[in-house]
Scaffold this motif. Structure first.
Motif, PDB file in Angstrom:
ATOM      1  N   GLN A 282       0.835  -1.197   0.000  1.00  0.00           N
ATOM      2  CA  GLN A 282       0.000   0.000   0.000  1.00  0.00           C
ATOM      3  C   GLN A 282       0.872   1.250   0.000  1.00  0.00           C
ATOM      4  O   GLN A 282       0.642   2.197  -0.754  1.00  0.00           O
ATOM      5  N   ARG A 283       1.873   1.243   0.850  1.00  0.00           N
ATOM      6  CA  ARG A 283       2.749   2.409   0.947  1.00  0.00           C
ATOM      7  C   ARG A 283       3.583   2.574  -0.318  1.00  0.00           C
ATOM      8  O   ARG A 283       3.771   3.697  -0.813  1.00  0.00           O
ATOM      9  N   GLN A 284       4.062   1.464  -0.884  1.00  0.00           N
ATOM     10  CA  GLN A 284       4.862   1.560  -2.098  1.00  0.00           C
ATOM     11  C   GLN A 284       4.046   2.115  -3.259  1.00  0.00           C
ATOM     12  O   GLN A 284       4.530   2.949  -4.031  1.00  0.00           O
ATOM     13  N   ILE A 285       2.802   1.666  -3.385  1.00  0.00           N
ATOM     14  CA  ILE A 285       1.962   2.155  -4.475  1.00  0.00           C
ATOM     15  C   ILE A 285       1.687   3.647  -4.302  1.00  0.00           C
ATOM     16  O   ILE A 285       1.743   4.420  -5.275  1.00  0.00           O
ATOM     17  N   GLU A 286       1.403   4.053  -3.064  1.00  0.00           N
ATOM     18  CA  GLU A 286       1.172   5.480  -2.819  1.00  0.00           C
ATOM     19  C   GLU A 286       2.387   6.299  -3.240  1.00  0.00           C
ATOM     20  O   GLU A 286       2.252   7.370  -3.857  1.00  0.00           O
ATOM     21  N   GLN A 287       3.574   5.814  -2.943  1.00  0.00           N
ATOM     22  CA  GLN A 287       4.785   6.538  -3.329  1.00  0.00           C
ATOM     23  C   GLN A 287       4.958   6.571  -4.838  1.00  0.00           C
ATOM     24  O   GLN A 287       5.384   7.588  -5.399  1.00  0.00           O
ATOM     25  N   GLU A 288       4.616   5.468  -5.511  1.00  0.00           N
ATOM     26  CA  GLU A 288       4.702   5.445  -6.968  1.00  0.00           C
ATOM     27  C   GLU A 288       3.776   6.476  -7.613  1.00  0.00           C
ATOM     28  O   GLU A 288       4.068   7.016  -8.687  1.00  0.00           O
ATOM     29  N   ARG A 291       4.433  10.024  -9.219  1.00  0.00           N
ATOM     30  CA  ARG A 291       4.693  10.241 -10.646  1.00  0.00           C
ATOM     31  C   ARG A 291       3.437  10.734 -11.363  1.00  0.00           C
ATOM     32  O   ARG A 291       3.509  11.587 -12.253  1.00  0.00           O
ATOM     33  N   LEU A 292       2.304  10.184 -10.984  1.00  0.00           N
ATOM     34  CA  LEU A 292       1.048  10.557 -11.630  1.00  0.00           C
ATOM     35  C   LEU A 292       0.596  11.935 -11.189  1.00  0.00           C
ATOM     36  O   LEU A 292       0.089  12.721 -12.005  1.00  0.00           O
ATOM     37  N   HIS A 293       0.770  12.247  -9.918  1.00  0.00           N
ATOM     38  CA  HIS A 293       0.343  13.539  -9.378  1.00  0.00           C
ATOM     39  C   HIS A 293       1.485  14.131  -8.550  1.00  0.00           C
ATOM     40  O   HIS A 293       1.533  13.963  -7.331  1.00  0.00           O
ATOM     41  N   PRO A 294       2.422  14.821  -9.179  1.00  0.00           N
ATOM     42  CA  PRO A 294       3.550  15.395  -8.426  1.00  0.00           C
ATOM     43  C   PRO A 294       3.115  16.438  -7.403  1.00  0.00           C
ATOM     44  O   PRO A 294       3.758  16.590  -6.362  1.00  0.00           O
ATOM     45  N   ASP A 295       2.034  17.139  -7.680  1.00  0.00           N
ATOM     46  CA  ASP A 295       1.556  18.164  -6.753  1.00  0.00           C
ATOM     47  C   ASP A 295       0.840  17.511  -5.576  1.00  0.00           C
ATOM     48  O   ASP A 295      -0.057  16.681  -5.760  1.00  0.00           O
ATOM     49  N   ASP A 296       1.225  17.892  -4.354  1.00  0.00           N
ATOM     50  CA  ASP A 296       0.679  17.255  -3.159  1.00  0.00           C
ATOM     51  C   ASP A 296      -0.828  17.419  -3.052  1.00  0.00           C
ATOM     52  O   ASP A 296      -1.548  16.471  -2.704  1.00  0.00           O
ATOM     53  N   ALA A 298      -3.036  18.050  -5.464  1.00  0.00           N
ATOM     54  CA  ALA A 298      -3.718  17.293  -6.518  1.00  0.00           C
ATOM     55  C   ALA A 298      -3.728  15.807  -6.194  1.00  0.00           C
ATOM     56  O   ALA A 298      -4.730  15.112  -6.408  1.00  0.00           O
ATOM     57  N   ARG A 299      -2.614  15.326  -5.656  1.00  0.00           N
ATOM     58  CA  ARG A 299      -2.554  13.908  -5.304  1.00  0.00           C
ATOM     59  C   ARG A 299      -3.506  13.589  -4.157  1.00  0.00           C
ATOM     60  O   ARG A 299      -4.147  12.533  -4.145  1.00  0.00           O
ATOM     61  N   ARG A 401     -13.325  11.542   1.147  1.00  0.00           N
ATOM     62  CA  ARG A 401     -12.348  11.779   0.091  1.00  0.00           C
ATOM     63  C   ARG A 401     -12.374  10.641  -0.915  1.00  0.00           C
ATOM     64  O   ARG A 401     -12.245  10.861  -2.127  1.00  0.00           O
ATOM     65  N   ALA A 402     -12.541   9.405  -0.418  1.00  0.00           N
ATOM     66  CA  ALA A 402     -12.535   8.247  -1.317  1.00  0.00           C
ATOM     67  C   ALA A 402     -13.704   8.275  -2.287  1.00  0.00           C
ATOM     68  O   ALA A 402     -13.611   7.737  -3.390  1.00  0.00           O
ATOM     69  N   ARG A 403     -14.812   8.887  -1.877  1.00  0.00           N
ATOM     70  CA  ARG A 403     -15.987   8.940  -2.759  1.00  0.00           C
ATOM     71  C   ARG A 403     -15.705   9.702  -4.044  1.00  0.00           C
ATOM     72  O   ARG A 403     -16.301   9.436  -5.088  1.00  0.00           O
ATOM     73  N   ASP A 404     -14.789  10.671  -3.971  1.00  0.00           N
ATOM     74  CA  ASP A 404     -14.494  11.509  -5.131  1.00  0.00           C
ATOM     75  C   ASP A 404     -13.116  11.263  -5.709  1.00  0.00           C
ATOM     76  O   ASP A 404     -12.673  12.005  -6.583  1.00  0.00           O
ATOM     77  N   ALA A 405     -12.414  10.246  -5.216  1.00  0.00           N
ATOM     78  CA  ALA A 405     -11.060   9.980  -5.673  1.00  0.00           C
ATOM     79  C   ALA A 405     -11.061   9.231  -6.997  1.00  0.00           C
ATOM     80  O   ALA A 405     -12.055   8.612  -7.388  1.00  0.00           O
ATOM     81  N   ASP A 406      -9.937   9.290  -7.688  1.00  0.00           N
ATOM     82  CA  ASP A 406      -9.748   8.491  -8.899  1.00  0.00           C
ATOM     83  C   ASP A 406      -9.194   7.112  -8.565  1.00  0.00           C
ATOM     84  O   ASP A 406      -9.607   6.111  -9.148  1.00  0.00           O
ATOM     85  N   LEU A 407      -8.244   7.070  -7.629  1.00  0.00           N
ATOM     86  CA  LEU A 407      -7.596   5.813  -7.259  1.00  0.00           C
ATOM     87  C   LEU A 407      -7.662   5.656  -5.752  1.00  0.00           C
ATOM     88  O   LEU A 407      -7.239   6.553  -5.007  1.00  0.00           O
ATOM     89  N   VAL A 408      -8.198   4.543  -5.292  1.00  0.00           N
ATOM     90  CA  VAL A 408      -8.276   4.237  -3.864  1.00  0.00           C
ATOM     91  C   VAL A 408      -7.391   3.018  -3.616  1.00  0.00           C
ATOM     92  O   VAL A 408      -7.605   1.960  -4.208  1.00  0.00           O
ATOM     93  N   ILE A 409      -6.385   3.197  -2.753  1.00  0.00           N
ATOM     94  CA  ILE A 409      -5.458   2.108  -2.439  1.00  0.00           C
ATOM     95  C   ILE A 409      -5.946   1.449  -1.160  1.00  0.00           C
ATOM     96  O   ILE A 409      -5.788   1.990  -0.062  1.00  0.00           O
ATOM     97  N   ALA A 410      -6.552   0.296  -1.294  1.00  0.00           N
ATOM     98  CA  ALA A 410      -7.169  -0.387  -0.160  1.00  0.00           C
ATOM     99  C   ALA A 410      -6.437  -1.708   0.080  1.00  0.00           C
ATOM    100  O   ALA A 410      -5.335  -1.936  -0.408  1.00  0.00           O
ATOM    101  N   ASN A 411      -7.046  -2.571   0.852  1.00  0.00           N
ATOM    102  CA  ASN A 411      -6.493  -3.908   1.061  1.00  0.00           C
ATOM    103  C   ASN A 411      -7.581  -4.942   0.825  1.00  0.00           C
ATOM    104  O   ASN A 411      -8.769  -4.641   0.854  1.00  0.00           O
ATOM    105  N   HIS A 412      -7.135  -6.171   0.591  1.00  0.00           N
ATOM    106  CA  HIS A 412      -8.086  -7.231   0.225  1.00  0.00           C
ATOM    107  C   HIS A 412      -9.183  -7.399   1.271  1.00  0.00           C
ATOM    108  O   HIS A 412     -10.356  -7.596   0.937  1.00  0.00           O
TER     109      HIS A 412
END
Length: 961
Positions: A282-288, A291-296, A298-299, A401-412
């Motif tokens: 989860q943390r690694q994907i958030e860090q990746e 690249r998609l949203h360099p602005d804090d 916007a991310r 925030r998740a309701r309006d997000a593009d990408l939600v990093i969750a767990n199984h």
């Protein structure tokens, strides 16, 4: 023993500075003399000196075998100062880690005088922060910190100035719940569109993410193209588009699926949920995604990390902790320091995530793990809309925030529980989250494990007692557990239609285990048979006692601290009788709960105009909580208990596996000397309920991993490859969906034959802990550190750590260990990644999902062949799901684990690594777990260590030093 707390006039520059290891410690005396001292001599020296300047105090004093002093800590710990200045910044808790976090280049040899370099930098940055808003926040916390005895309080006050004069309470700065921002409701997001993503669009987005100077990864663009099929429009209800994509290590699958996922989210104005099994990923994907949203900002709008409610800071718990500390006065010093640090963090955190978020994983070790767990909602006590801090709640912020997000990093686990709940309730009451339609399951090989956990049921003493406490409250203890009446008092007071079923619920809840049930349970093992009246008095305790008696009668071998289990059937008559009685008692609990829910729902529908938005949210949350926390749990237990009355049909394949298990009760990772007992139910094939709950909401699913298929080495023709995929689909549950899955396999770009070596050491006795420890020591010395030792048993891990920590550190190789060091796994991995010559011992969580590229990981040593645990659940799955080949079923599971472990070694094109198995009994048929071209050689330990040094191109450690 260290001296007592320093006098208020003491300054950190005047204190001795200490960097300790279990070998030679570096000490800078107050006179400026830099000494290298054997660690067995350092304790006596420290006793005659003022408290030292150090970094990570608890770890430091452990290394020199000193007993921890009474809190507050007397030393000047640079980690505490760093945390105060940068409350959410990541830092590996070592001198080198802090240097890197501060933008410094650490020297090759770290000695105690380097701590002054770090202190100088922190000092200057504190001065720079003084005139800012952050400086104002820090000043406000100094009075409670000084009063609590924080070693740094006066020094920081001299740097940033004292707080402004005020009439407010000294602890006002700790009351962050008064200052945090509120969330506001927004209009519901419309349902997403159904525009597909073309392979060309995915490749173009991937190119943007990588930039012009990125390392080319063979197969990454192909992976992005294949992943687009999971974002195609669904053609039939209940038949999602499914893609199974095996992407070898180094393919770059994270950005490979982020590319089409982000394009789909933008085009269709909907969210893609990316689900992982581990917090690491989860943390690694958030860090990746930087690249998609360099602005804090916007991310933050576009990307949200979601976890279970128990992971976040609960402001109501924080308020209770602060009020308790205030009432204790001077005796509350240590807890006040911890709360002040949490208050500092809570005003800076991105989302309030205590467990694996931006609160440092070493926080609990410095300030007490109990403080962290105490301010999280670990017992399901959330009162939702009735909470005075509801509109400032971190969880509620994240949900919105998740309701309006593009990408939600969750767990199984979260994904499955939400899908299951939506299916169960049929959306009669609006859910916390809009149900997503597109999913990416990374670490997809763990989907069966996650489903097994999500859809299993446990009726144990702890679970049942926890439900009683949730319903009735603390019953005399100091817990803040309010009980159902307290949580609903503003809704039911003066409303007979609600008060009557509530009274009935609370009366029926007394059938659950009462306080002190542990003692009665264990005292009942040798007690006479209970009278029939006991079944009426407390049917749950009698049931647990009967389970325990059957377990004790049927267990094999000697009872140990580890868990024990036995089959439920053939069931003892006394267990069956107690189960029937408990089932009736639970029905008496469920019936008034259902009535209460029905009447609360009636208020929602009958009093629409009279109910404001806040009260509506309160009622909806109450209904949800009653169903999730009590009704669904009790109904699951009733179903289990009813099944005890029916013997399994001989020769049939069961849907469920029912068994009795006793497990040790742990307190902060250690046995507390008591065993819980319970009845457990697992699905024989847990992907059946997984598929059932995902069919309706999911329009598309990508399941990806480096190890979806089992490689047996026999895939010489098309039929063999087809069979491997068929087995993977059956294991992952793809066969339970109506539409066939699209299969794709992308090979790793690495030359494993050139970059790796693999050995089975043949001369380490299997059950000789001294020999095992000596082997690990020799291997770690041969690789000069950078080594990950993997274990199949925690007890053996701890035994080896105890034997090798000192000699390794004497050789300059720091050793860290899961289940030994009081840090979370992510922090241990951060240290391992930072200290490139360190060694790390771990279990399953370190085998899977850990990304340590470069020289920091150059050797993986496995202590035993990772066979599946030979328990009842595995026995039944092996019998019914192996298609008549039980040994091959075991082999498949072992090979998958070996592939995951081997995959830790090479993460970049220039990595080199060695895999070592210390179990000489590992069969050659498992060697196919390793990539093509990797020859596994059986050698003695001495020859293996020599070849390891030669392959890694390392001189003997003595020559290097």
């Amino acid at each position: 023993m260290l001296p007592s707390h320093p006098s208020p006039s003491a300054a950190p520059f005047e204190a001795p500075a200490l960097i300790a290891t279990r070998g030679i410690s570096s000490l800078l005396t107050p006179d400026g003399e830099l000494l290298d001292i054997p660690s067995d001599e350092i304790a006596a020296m420290l006793a005659a000196l003022p408290p030292p300047l150090l970094l990570h105090g608890p770890a430091t004093i452990r290394r020199v075998d000193l007993a921890p002093p009474a809190p507050p800590a007397p030393w000047f710990d640079l980690l505490e100062l760093f945390l105060f200045l940068y409350p959410t910044a990541g830092v590996a808790p070592t001198p080198r880690g802090m240097a890197l976090a501060l933008g410094l280049t650490p020297p090759a040899k770290l000695e105690a005088d380097f701590l002054h370099v770090l202190l100088n930098v922190l000092t200057e940055r504190l001065k720079d922060a003084a005139p800012t808003r952050e400086g104002e926040k820090m000043r406000a916390l100094l009075p409670p910190l000084a009063r609590a005895g924080w070693a740094w309080a006066q020094y920081v006050a001299e740097l940033i100035g004292p707080p402004a004069a005020t009439d407010l309470h000294p602890y006002e700065a700790l009351r962050v719940w008064r200052r945090l921002p509120k969330w506001e409701e927004t209009a519901p997001r419309p349902p997403p569109g159904h525009q597909p993503v073309s392979p060309a669009a995915a490749r173009a987005r991937l190119s943007e993410l990588l930039g012009p100077n990125a390392e080319s990864r063979a197969g990454q663009a192909d992976f992005a193209s294949v992943a687009t099929a999971a974002f195609a429009p669904r053609e039939t209800f209940g038949a999602p588009e499914i893609v199974l994509a095996e992407a070898g290590t180094g393919t770059g699958k994270t950005l490979g699926y982020v590319a089409p996922a982000s394009v789909w989210a933008e085009r269709n104005q909907g969210a893609v949920w990316i689900s992982t099994y581990t917090r690491h990923l989860q943390r690694q994907i958030e860090q990746e995604l930087h690249r998609l949203h360099p602005d804090d900002e916007a991310r933050r709008r576009a990307v949200v990390v979601r976890k279970g409610r128990e992971n976040y800071l609960c402001l109501l718990n924080m308020e209770d902790a602060v009020n308790t500390a205030a009432s204790r006065g001077d005796q509350a010093g240590p807890s006040v320091i911890a709360l002040a640090m949490l208050a500092r963090w809570s005003e800076s955190t991105n989302d309030g995530d205590l467990m694996g978020g931006d609160l440092p994983g070493w926080f609990g070790e410095l300030f007490g793990a109990g403080t962290v767990f105490g301010v999280a909602d670990r017992r399901g006590e959330c009162i939702h809309g009735a909470c005075p801090h509801y509109q400032r709640c971190f969880v509620e912020h994240t949900i919105r925030r998740a309701r309006d997000a593009d990408l939600v990093i969750a767990n199984h686990a979260l994904v499955m529980s939400q899908a299951a709940w939506a299916a169960l309730t049929n959306d009669e009451v609006p859910e916390e989250d809009a149900t997503p339609t597109r999913y990416v399951f990374d670490e997809g090989h763990h989907v069966p494990d996650a489903a097994d956990s999500a859809f299993s049921t446990a009726l144990s003493g702890l679970e049942a007692a926890e439900l009683r406490r949730w319903l009735l409250g603390a019953e005399g203890s100091r817990s803040r557990a309010r009980g159902l009446r307290r949580r609903l008092e503003d809704l039911v007071a003066g409303v007979p239609s609600l008060e009557t079923p509530l009274d009935a619920v609370l009366h029926a809840a007394r059938a659950l285990p009462a306080p002190g049930w542990f003692g009665r349970l264990h005292g009942g093992n040798d007690a006479p048979q209970a009278e029939a009246s006991d079944l009426i008095a407390n049917p749950s305790e009698v049931f647990l006692t009967r389970l325990n008696q059957q377990l004790q009668a049927r267990q094999t071998g000697k009872s140990r601290a580890a868990s024990t289990e036995c089959d439920l059937h053939p069931i003892d008559d006394t267990v069956a009788e107690a189960a029937d009685s408990l089932a009736r008692a639970l029905r008496r609990l469920v019936e008034p709960l259902e009535i209460l829910v029905k009447r609360l729902k009636a208020q929602l529908s009958e009093e629409t105009e009279a109910i404001d938005a806040a009260m509506r949210a309160r009622l909806e949350a109450t209904i949800r909580t009653l169903r999730r926390r009590a009704i669904s749990r009790a109904e699951g237990w009733i179903s289990m208990l009813e099944a005890t009355q029916t013997l399994p049909e001989p020769g049939t394949t069961p849907l469920h596996v029912d068994f009795i298990r006793s497990e040790p009760i742990t307190s902060r990772g250690r046995h507390a000397g008591e065993h819980d007992v319970g009845l457990y139910r697992h699905w024989l094939d847990p992907t059946v309920p997984f598929a059932s709950v995902m069919q309706a909401p999911a329009h598309g699913m990508l399941i990806t991993s480096a190890t979806l298929r089992d490689q047996t080495g026999n895939e010489v023709d098309e039929d063999s490859h087809e069979n491997a995929w068929d087995a993977a689909e059956a294991r992952l549950g793809a066969t339970h969906f109506p539409k066939p899955a699209l299969r794709a396999a992308l090979m790793s770009p690495f030359d494993y034959a050139k970059q790796t070596r693999a050995y089975v050491v043949t001369d380490v006795p299997r059950d000789d802990l001294d020999a095992l420890a000596a082997a690990y020591r020799a291997l770690f010395l041969a690789s000069h550190g950078g080594a990950l030792g993997l274990f199949t048993a925690i007890s053996r891990l701890r035994a080896v750590h105890q034997r090798i920590s000192r000699p390794l550190e004497q050789a300059g190789l720091p050793l860290y260990a899961q289940h030994v060091d009081a840090m979370d796994n992510a922090t241990l991995v951060d240290i391992f990644r930072t200290e490139i010559d360190s060694c790390l011992l771990g279990t399953d969580a370190m085998r899977d999902g850990v990304d340590v590229p470069g020289q920091a990981l150059r050797l993986v040593a496995f202590e035993r062949t990772p066979w599946p645990r030979p328990d009842i659940l595995h026995r039944e799955r092996r019998l019914h799901l192996s298609h008549g080949a039980p040994k091959e079923y075991d082999d498949r599971l072992a090979r998958m684990r070996l592939r995951q472990a081997f995959g830790r070694l090479v993460r970049k094109a220039d990595d080199r690594g060695v895999f070592v198995m210390l179990d000489r009994r590992m069969p050659s048929r498992l060697f196919s777990a390793f990539p093509d071209g990797v020859e596994v050689r059986r050698l003695g330990l001495n020859e293996a260590t020599r070849e390891i040094g030669e392959f890694l191109q390392l001189p003997p450690l003595s020559e290097q030093k």
